[in-house]
Design an enzyme around this catalytic site. Sequence first.
Site, short mmCIF file in Angstrom:
data_model
loop_
_atom_site.label_atom_id
_atom_site.label_comp_id
_atom_site.label_asym_id
_atom_site.label_seq_id
_atom_site.Cartn_x
_atom_site.Cartn_y
_atom_site.Cartn_z
CG HIS A 195 -32.95 6.04 -6.19
ND1 HIS A 195 -33.01 4.67 -6.33
CD2 HIS A 195 -31.77 6.32 -5.90
CE1 HIS A 195 -31.66 4.32 -6.39
NE2 HIS A 195 -30.98 5.27 -6.29
CG HIS B 26 -29.03 4.66 -2.16
ND1 HIS B 26 -27.92 5.20 -2.03
CD2 HIS B 26 -29.32 4.50 -3.56
CE1 HIS B 26 -27.47 5.37 -3.26
NE2 HIS B 26 -28.33 5.02 -4.31
CD GLU C 81 -28.49 1.17 -4.73
OE1 GLU C 81 -29.68 1.44 -4.94
OE2 GLU C 81 -27.09 1.43 -5.15
#
Length: 389
Positions: free
Chosen positions: A146, A216, A354
Amino acid sequence: MHTPKIGTLALLLLLGASCQPPAQKNHAGASSTTNSTTAKLVDSSSFAALIDQKKVSLYTLKNDQGMSVQLSNFGARIVGLIVPDRNQNPTDVVLGFPKAEMYNNPEEPFFGTIVGPYGNRIAQGKLTIGNNSYDLVKNDGPNTLHGGAKGVHFAVWDAKQENNSVQFTYLLPDKNEGFPGNIKLTVTYTLLPNNSLRIDYQAISDKETALNLTNHAYFNLNGEGAGTIENHTLQLFADHYTPVDSTLIPTGILESVAGTAFDFRQPKAIGKSIQDNTIQLQYGKGYDHNFVLNKTQVDGYNYAARVVADQTGIVMDIYSKEPGIQFYSGNFMNEKVTLKNGKKDSFRTAFCLEPQNFPDAPNHKNFPNSIYKANQLYSSTSIYHFSVE
């Protein structure tokens, strides 16, 4: 199998046209929500803080159908998302915290946030673009996750609220966590009258770079802190998924879901196959995998997922321009933090869905392209539509 509402629903989503809530069934005596108190909005003054010497604020959007969304410029994240259940009780379906400082937590950094410049994992923290190689910050064992340890999830974004939208912008500096390019990011949340939340993503860099943005949010459609999500019914419009190695990096294979625990082509409970004795579920301690969307279309959007809550009857349909969707079943939740309503983030009391490009796509030539040239615009949209049944 749920049939996509081709045309009508998509047009409403795109235009934000007014519509009445779906016809509601008569559920005499049905449980409305497992929350002990009615979901409430977070107090803006109590939430506000200074982080990195910048003001962190809360922004609230409401419509006339009983839906409200609260957003923060710290991470451009969703703090709360309240929708009516089948008995019209307001239910907060996104996990979050009552104060901004609680999001500034390196152990649990991803609640409700935007992740990037490359969401999900990149193997060994290695990024090769053309003749250039970049070493990224490793924050997930041997891999980058991420965007690294201090990605955009720990950034204080600029914010502008207009009517039913909030636009967040941030300039990610060159070599932040190792990623090349000064990258301008723009994320716009729009609350539509028909109980849909649209998220528009844009990014542009002055150097060739890898881009993959997503949100997220941790969802529990029975309500924040309402217990296990294993009885939620999930349908994924995906015929294949990407198996992973022991560090949750895709092997590069697109494997059929047929006959496996990963077959959600027909609606089934999240927990039905989650204990199956397969190495893939052992690697992730449950589901933590990318599903390859089969391009079931709703007016140009990929129909990605449909989730139905077992207690509240709340339904969430997800539509996206992305080729994949990461499904995470809350396997690493471990009561490390306290949520808005005072409950803990217990094991599998939330899931993430996601929409995004595939994990580690820059390192797999057979995966969709994720490399953008200097000054080439990255643009994507995902829509979350809420109703009841």
